[in-house]
Enzyme design. Structure first.
Site, PDB file in Angstrom:
ATOM      1  N   SER A 110       0.824  -1.203   0.000  1.00  0.00           N
ATOM      2  CA  SER A 110       0.000   0.000   0.000  1.00  0.00           C
ATOM      3  C   SER A 110       0.859   1.255   0.000  1.00  0.00           C
ATOM      4  O   SER A 110       1.992   1.259   0.494  1.00  0.00           O
ATOM      5  CB  SER A 110      -0.918   0.026   1.226  1.00  0.00           C
TER       6      SER A 110
HETATM    7  N1  SAH Z   1      -0.995  -4.289   3.733  1.00  0.00           N
HETATM    8  C1  SAH Z   1      -0.409  -4.919   2.581  1.00  0.00           C
HETATM    9  C2  SAH Z   1      -1.368  -4.851   1.430  1.00  0.00           C
HETATM   10  C3  SAH Z   1      -1.171  -5.937   0.477  1.00  0.00           C
HETATM   11  S1  SAH Z   1      -2.386  -6.020  -0.805  1.00  0.00           S
HETATM   12  C4  SAH Z   1       0.899  -4.233   2.217  1.00  0.00           C
HETATM   13  O1  SAH Z   1       1.006  -3.006   2.435  1.00  0.00           O
HETATM   14  O2  SAH Z   1       1.800  -4.889   1.707  1.00  0.00           O
HETATM   15  C5  SAH Z   1      -3.667  -6.958  -0.029  1.00  0.00           C
HETATM   16  C6  SAH Z   1      -3.318  -8.364   0.391  1.00  0.00           C
HETATM   17  O3  SAH Z   1      -4.547  -8.979   0.804  1.00  0.00           O
HETATM   18  C7  SAH Z   1      -2.737  -9.242  -0.711  1.00  0.00           C
HETATM   19  O4  SAH Z   1      -1.526  -9.776  -0.288  1.00  0.00           O
HETATM   20  C8  SAH Z   1      -3.794 -10.335  -0.900  1.00  0.00           C
HETATM   21  O5  SAH Z   1      -3.264 -11.603  -1.216  1.00  0.00           O
HETATM   22  C9  SAH Z   1      -4.477 -10.353   0.460  1.00  0.00           C
HETATM   23  N2  SAH Z   1      -5.827 -10.894   0.477  1.00  0.00           N
HETATM   24  C10 SAH Z   1      -6.824 -10.721  -0.432  1.00  0.00           C
HETATM   25  N3  SAH Z   1      -7.933 -11.389  -0.058  1.00  0.00           N
HETATM   26  C11 SAH Z   1      -7.632 -11.998   1.129  1.00  0.00           C
HETATM   27  C12 SAH Z   1      -8.347 -12.858   2.009  1.00  0.00           C
HETATM   28  N4  SAH Z   1      -9.627 -13.205   1.792  1.00  0.00           N
HETATM   29  N5  SAH Z   1      -7.732 -13.300   3.118  1.00  0.00           N
HETATM   30  C13 SAH Z   1      -6.440 -12.969   3.390  1.00  0.00           C
HETATM   31  N6  SAH Z   1      -5.705 -12.182   2.588  1.00  0.00           N
HETATM   32  C14 SAH Z   1      -6.284 -11.689   1.470  1.00  0.00           C
END
Ligand code: SAH
Length: 220
Positions: free
Chosen positions: A70
């Site tokens: 993010s």
């Molecule tokens: N806070 C993270 C954001 C990553 S993007 C950062 O700053 O790096 C969002 C993440 O949510 C991705 O890695 C994706 O695989 C995960 N995600 C999506 N749906 C999900 C679910 N149902 N359960 C767990 N993780 C999930």
């Protein structure tokens, strides 16, 4: 990715980081605790070495598997919204991704549970937390849309992928008075929401427009 833990170069220096902090302040981030947590968290180790020189730009970056780390402003804003009413003990994060948001939050709460559906991302995040000696983080590889009922209730929940609407299972895992910050919506049509659990339901505040990857079901 060969080595997820790299040291960075001049582009990742104190001064570069300080510029990011000034920028976040200019964008309206007020909480000194949140700014300090961001200052203390080296974002360049949460991205591939090839992107390290861009780690302190205020922008989202790819982390593989079609996912993104993010934007720092969003991390700061969501953290500020979650903590606004005072300190929190236990927090659930849905969507560990690179682990950057998790690492920032871990400096501000007593214990954080973070769940991720992509095993490979979780593995890399775990190594980064070890490298940074962050010991109050518990990771689980599962579909976070159902929350983590065994460890609930939580004082706060932060979701970093967008469901279409507010997941009832997550609201139910907040303690009364607890707060959840999450994006909801589809594609580019998303809004950041803060949900506060009340004795008989919840209240919601619609905040700014955002763009997150979608919350998906299942695990890989
Ligand atoms: N806070 C993270 C954001 C990553 S993007 C950062 O700053 O790096 C969002 C993440 O949510 C991705 O890695 C994706 O695989 C995960 N995600 C999506 N749906 C999900 C679910 N149902 N359960 C767990 N993780 C999930």
């Amino acid at each position: 990715m060969i080595n997820p833990i790299h040291r960075g170069s001049g582009m990742t220096s104190e001064r570069t980081r300080e510029r990011l902090i000034s920028r976040l302040r200019a964008e309206g981030i007020r909480s000194r605790a949140v700014l300090d947590a961001i200052r203390a968290t080296p974002r360049h180790i949460f991205v591939d070495e090839a992107l390290a020189s861009r780690a302190y730009e205020d922008t989202a970056l790819p982390i593989g598997h079609g996912q993104t780390i993010s934007q720092p402003y969003i991390v700061a804003r969501m953290t500020e919204l979650l903590l606004e009413a005072g300190p929190l003990e236990t927090v659930l994060e849905v969507g560990t991704g690179s682990g950057y948001q998790t690492a920032v939050l871990s400096r501000l709460v007593k214990r954080i549970y973070s769940v991720e559906r992509i095993a490979e991302l979780q593995k890399l995040a775990r190594r980064r937390f070890q490298e940074l000696a962050l010991r109050n983080i518990r990771l689980r590889h599962c579909d976070g849309g159902m929350g983590l009922p065994d460890y609930s209730p939580f004082d706060g929940i932060l979701v970093t992928a967008a469901p279409e609407g507010i997941p009832r299972a997550l609201v139910e895992q907040l303690r009364p008075g607890g707060r959840m910050v999450l994006p909801i919506g589809i594609g580019q049509d998303q809004v950041l929401v803060r949900v506060t659990r009340t004795s008989d339901g919840y209240e919601k505040e619609l905040l700014e427009r955002v763009v997150f990857v979608p919350l998906l079901g299942g695990t890989v």
